[in-house]
Design an enzyme around this catalytic site. Structure first.
Site, PDB file in Angstrom:
ATOM      1  N   LYS A 160       0.844  -1.198   0.000  1.00  0.00           N
ATOM      2  CA  LYS A 160       0.000   0.000   0.000  1.00  0.00           C
ATOM      3  C   LYS A 160       0.879   1.247   0.000  1.00  0.00           C
ATOM      4  CE  LYS A 160      -0.439   0.162   5.050  1.00  0.00           C
ATOM      5  NZ  LYS A 160      -1.377   0.250   6.186  1.00  0.00           N
ATOM      6  N   ARG A 169      -9.442   0.320  15.840  1.00  0.00           N
ATOM      7  CA  ARG A 169      -9.550   1.088  14.597  1.00  0.00           C
ATOM      8  C   ARG A 169     -10.662   0.529  13.727  1.00  0.00           C
ATOM      9  NH1 ARG A 169      -4.103   1.555  11.151  1.00  0.00           N
ATOM     10  NH2 ARG A 169      -4.535  -0.671  10.847  1.00  0.00           N
ATOM     11  N   MET A 211      12.100  24.463   0.034  1.00  0.00           N
ATOM     12  CA  MET A 211      11.254  23.616  -0.796  1.00  0.00           C
ATOM     13  C   MET A 211      12.082  22.778  -1.762  1.00  0.00           C
ATOM     14  SD  MET A 211       8.100  24.643  -3.348  1.00  0.00           S
ATOM     15  CE  MET A 211       7.049  25.242  -2.032  1.00  0.00           C
ATOM     16  N   TYR A 227      16.362  30.558   5.055  1.00  0.00           N
ATOM     17  CA  TYR A 227      15.229  31.294   5.620  1.00  0.00           C
ATOM     18  C   TYR A 227      15.311  31.391   7.140  1.00  0.00           C
ATOM     19  CZ  TYR A 227      12.954  30.678   1.059  1.00  0.00           C
ATOM     20  OH  TYR A 227      12.643  30.696  -0.274  1.00  0.00           O
TER      21      TYR A 227
END
Length: 379
Positions: free
Chosen positions: A37, A135, A315, A267
């Site tokens: 998954k 769950r 980023m 930054y």
């Protein structure tokens, strides 16, 4: 190449090695349902699944219907279990693509039964029992009544009974006691199903940790995930598993510059050079999955030497203090995760510790804009 020199190499020979470790850890005859998954935890589930199929894996586990359909469309014909179950309106595709699904409510079971009957097919289900995860799943106390109802649904095939450990990766006394209690509750639910004449093909509760750490003689299938990709379920397993990382996240040094004492980097000026420092800029950042939480905490490998991340992770960029890296040059390879060519490694467990998370999130966070390059495939 039109993008950047930032890639994730996936070593399928290491995947084969880890799969063999699972095979050695489980009893003879026990099947292996590989968890693929979330794009095989960020490793690319098409190529991973094809490799595992060539190794004789019993089945695959996915999170939801679309992942199962992708496997079928890519030519995978081994059993595929939708661990999260199907949602209303998905039953027809589940049956049509010959996918198995977890079931944890009578309403789900009834709709699947009716859908399969209209298609003149059988819907393959794994009844999920909640033994303590809290769950998904039928409450253990309600399991006998659930199984009695299930006997009347003739278009369902009870392919399995399933549960999930909450703390199998915690090897302290409290964790072990809770896992043992879950196992006992699950064994009782399986016995109740069989006393009603039901005969599941698969009985499974063991995840990666339990596959290596627990004796579950009433089960005949395990569900490894994280160990296939070369990381430990938790620090409690340090030294207990001979795993190899299969992902190597790498980039290159794009720029080098000397900065003077007092120079701030990136930054918010979270790093200031204490003296004259050589700083490398590397084209990878949080948009690639290199977490901003690694600001002033992460380490990378360059020329076999560890070097620290300095300043805020951007980023698209990180900056590295390479003052102590002999001979460093523009174009040098940078290993951010996994092992370099000399066998030195930055483990997912380390990145997770620095970022305050777990290896699962580190792997799953490597974004789609990082190309995956597969090495050492068997076909």
């Amino acid at each position: 190449m039109d993008s950047r020199p930032t890639i994730a190499e996936i070593d399928l020979a290491a995947l084969r090695h880890n799969f063999e470790q699972v095979q050695r850890a489980v009893p003879a005859g026990c099947g292996i349902l590989a968890i693929v998954k979330a794009d095989a935890y960020g490793h690319g589930f098409m190529d991973i699944s094809r490799e595992l199929e060539s190794l004789g894996v019993t089945a695959f586990g996915v999170a939801f219907l679309a992942e199962g359909i992708q496997l079928r469309k890519s030519g995978i014909d081994r059993p595929v279990l939708i661990l999260g179950g199907v949602y209303p309106g998905q039953e027809r595709k589940c049956v049509g693509f010959n996918l198995s699904t977890a079931v944890f409510s009578l309403e789900q079971a009834r709709v699947l039964n009716d859908t399969a009957a209209r298609l003149y097919r059988k819907a393959k289900i794994h009844v999920k029992i909640d033994t303590g995860m809290g769950r998904l799943g039928v409450a253990a106390a309600e399991a006998p009544a659930f199984f009695r109802e299930l006997r009347e649904m003739k278009s369902l095939e009870l392919e399995g009974i399933i549960s999930h450990f909450a703390s199998a990766d915690e090897l302290d006394d409290d964790g072990r006691r809770f896992s043992d209690r879950q196992a006992a509750v699950f064994a009782q639910s399986v016995a109740e199903a069989r006393s009603l004449g039901l005969d599941p093909r698969y009985v499974h509760i063991a995840n990666s940790a339990a596959a290596f750490g627990m004796d579950l003689p009433f089960c005949n299938l395990v569900r490894p995930g994280i160990v296939l990709y070369g990381a430990l379920p938790s620090g409690d397993f340090e030294g207990k598993m001979a795993l190899r990382p299969i992902m190597r996240l790498q980039s290159t040094v794009a720029m080098l510059k000397w900065v003077e004492p007092g120079t701030s980097i990136s930054y918010a000026r979270r790093y200031t050079a204490p003296d004259r420092r050589l700083i490398a800029s590397v084209p990878v950042g949080y948009a690639d999955g290199y977490s901003r939480a690694l600001t002033n905490r992460g380490e990378v490998l360059i020329r076999g030497t560890r070097a620290p991340v300095v300043g805020t992770v951007c980023m698209d960029w990180i900056m590295i203090d390479v003052t102590s890296v002999p001979g460093v040059a523009v174009g040098d390879e940078v290993t951010l995760l996994g092992c370099d060519r000399q066998g030195h490694c930055v483990r997912a467990e380390e990145l997770a510790s620095w970022a305050g998370t777990i290896p699962y999130e580190i792997f799953c966070g490597i974004s789609k804009r990082v190309p995956r390059v597969y090495l050492n495939a068997t076909r």
